[in-house]
Design an enzyme around this catalytic site. Structure first.
Site, PDB file in Angstrom:
ATOM      1  CE  LYS A   1      42.620  40.936  29.743  1.00  0.00           C
ATOM      2  NZ  LYS A   1      42.182  40.148  28.577  1.00  0.00           N
TER       3      LYS A   1
ATOM      4  NE  ARG B   1      45.444  35.440  31.281  1.00  0.00           N
ATOM      5  CZ  ARG B   1      45.898  36.499  30.608  1.00  0.00           C
ATOM      6  NH1 ARG B   1      46.497  37.479  31.246  1.00  0.00           N
ATOM      7  NH2 ARG B   1      45.739  36.579  29.317  1.00  0.00           N
TER       8      ARG B   1
ATOM      9  NE  ARG C   1      45.458  41.095  20.484  1.00  0.00           N
ATOM     10  CZ  ARG C   1      45.072  40.942  21.745  1.00  0.00           C
ATOM     11  NH1 ARG C   1      44.107  41.686  22.231  1.00  0.00           N
ATOM     12  NH2 ARG C   1      45.663  40.053  22.509  1.00  0.00           N
TER      13      ARG C   1
ATOM     14  NE  ARG D   1      49.956  39.210  22.635  1.00  0.00           N
ATOM     15  CZ  ARG D   1      49.111  39.225  23.651  1.00  0.00           C
ATOM     16  NH1 ARG D   1      48.678  40.363  24.135  1.00  0.00           N
ATOM     17  NH2 ARG D   1      48.693  38.099  24.185  1.00  0.00           N
TER      18      ARG D   1
ATOM     19  NE  ARG E   1      46.033  34.730  24.082  1.00  0.00           N
ATOM     20  CZ  ARG E   1      46.125  35.760  23.243  1.00  0.00           C
ATOM     21  NH1 ARG E   1      46.360  35.546  21.961  1.00  0.00           N
ATOM     22  NH2 ARG E   1      45.998  36.973  23.686  1.00  0.00           N
TER      23      ARG E   1
HETATM   24  P1  AMP Z   1      48.007  38.765  27.657  1.00  0.00           P
HETATM   25  O1  AMP Z   1      48.984  39.748  27.112  1.00  0.00           O
HETATM   26  O2  AMP Z   1      47.352  39.239  28.926  1.00  0.00           O
HETATM   27  O3  AMP Z   1      47.016  38.288  26.627  1.00  0.00           O
HETATM   28  O4  AMP Z   1      48.859  37.467  28.081  1.00  0.00           O
HETATM   29  C1  AMP Z   1      49.580  36.723  27.122  1.00  0.00           C
HETATM   30  C2  AMP Z   1      49.945  35.378  27.691  1.00  0.00           C
HETATM   31  O5  AMP Z   1      50.790  35.558  28.851  1.00  0.00           O
HETATM   32  C3  AMP Z   1      48.775  34.556  28.192  1.00  0.00           C
HETATM   33  O6  AMP Z   1      48.143  33.809  27.158  1.00  0.00           O
HETATM   34  C4  AMP Z   1      49.457  33.659  29.224  1.00  0.00           C
HETATM   35  O7  AMP Z   1      50.186  32.620  28.582  1.00  0.00           O
HETATM   36  C5  AMP Z   1      50.470  34.603  29.847  1.00  0.00           C
HETATM   37  N1  AMP Z   1      49.914  35.343  31.006  1.00  0.00           N
HETATM   38  C6  AMP Z   1      49.699  36.677  31.108  1.00  0.00           C
HETATM   39  N2  AMP Z   1      49.206  36.998  32.299  1.00  0.00           N
HETATM   40  C7  AMP Z   1      49.083  35.823  32.989  1.00  0.00           C
HETATM   41  C8  AMP Z   1      48.601  35.480  34.282  1.00  0.00           C
HETATM   42  N3  AMP Z   1      48.131  36.418  35.125  1.00  0.00           N
HETATM   43  N4  AMP Z   1      48.644  34.171  34.647  1.00  0.00           N
HETATM   44  C9  AMP Z   1      49.110  33.212  33.811  1.00  0.00           C
HETATM   45  N5  AMP Z   1      49.561  33.462  32.566  1.00  0.00           N
HETATM   46  C10 AMP Z   1      49.549  34.758  32.154  1.00  0.00           C
END
Ligand code: AMP
Length: 225
Positions: free
Chosen positions: A20, A95, A134, A168, A179
């Site tokens: 994404k 989400r 990554r 990360r 996740r």
């Molecule tokens: P990402 O960078 O999109 O993989 O997000 C990293 C982490 O941030 C996720 O595993 C969640 O803990 C949190 N997170 C990001 N976006 C959301 C969302 N829309 N709702 C809830 N938690 C989120």
């Protein structure tokens, strides 16, 4: 949200590791849209030590979902900035069903709706491998992978020449499992929500990055024409 009726609102749906972020960056460059990643916004809040960041940190480290309340507050603030008038690619949002409903309401208040929700499909085992290897350029954010996409010259970013890279904290195989479980339980059902709204598109994200980018580009050209 202060937008006009021509503003594109694109959603990239998919599990962690679907690409994404990588694809949102490409669409941003190609179409002049704004990538809006709630993960990035939350990581910035964690780094800044804000109350929202402090509340989100433990949940993020465990691979769970941050509360809708925190995420929606962060998203609303970002959506109020003038640059989103160019159109947005939502990366990692919504989400949950509550987030999707809140987004529909926020857009409706501005006479807007979701232009397209694009589901990026990958299989679970591939997703874990992608996430666990990554890393990104610390300067420009270009994404790399230990196995699939090393910089052409070791230790030097292809894009900006930066020499510092970061990983990360939640990109481990163990956290990726959590996740993924959160994705299947809470996010995957949104595919049906967007299908019912008639805005769902799907792309096979097991294909190479360039092929996926091409297919996404065709969709975005078509839906925003
Ligand atoms: P990402 O960078 O999109 O993989 O997000 C990293 C982490 O941030 C996720 O595993 C969640 O803990 C949190 N997170 C990001 N976006 C959301 C969302 N829309 N709702 C809830 N938690 C989120």
């Amino acid at each position: 949200m202060d937008t006009d009726t021509t503003t594109a609102v694109l959603i990239l749906l998919g599990p962690p590791g679907a690409g994404k972020g990588t694809q949102a960056r490409r669409l941003e460059e190609r179409f002049g849209l704004i990538q809006l990643s709630t993960g990035d916004l939350l990581r910035a809040a964690v780094a800044a030590g804000t109350p929202a960041g402090l509340a989100a940190q433990t949940v993020m480290e465990a691979g769970g979902l941050v509360s809708d309340e925190i995420v929606l507050a962060i998203l609303r603030e970002r959506m109020a900035a003038p640059d989103v008038k160019a159109g947005v690619i939502l990366d990692g949002f919504p989400r949950t069903a509550a987030q999707a409903a809140a987004l529909d309401t926020l857009l409706a208040e501005a006479g807007q709706k979701v232009t397209a929700a694009i589901s990026l499909g990958v299989d679970d085992a591939a997703m874990i491998a992608r996430v666990a290897g990554r890393f990104t350029c610390a300067r420009c954010g270009e994404g790399y992978h230990d196995t699939f996409k090393q910089p052409a010259q070791a230790g030097c970013c292809d894009k900006c020449g930066g020499t510092e890279f970061k990983r990360r904290a939640d990109d481990t195989a163990e956290t990726a499992q959590a996740r993924l479980a959160a994705y299947h339980a809470q996010t995957a059902p949104l595919i049906a929500h967007y299908r019912a709204l008639g805005v769902l598109q799907t792309v096979d994200a097991m294909q190479g990055i360039d092929t996926v980018a091409q297919e996404l580009g065709s969709i975005v050209s078509r839906v925003s024409a």
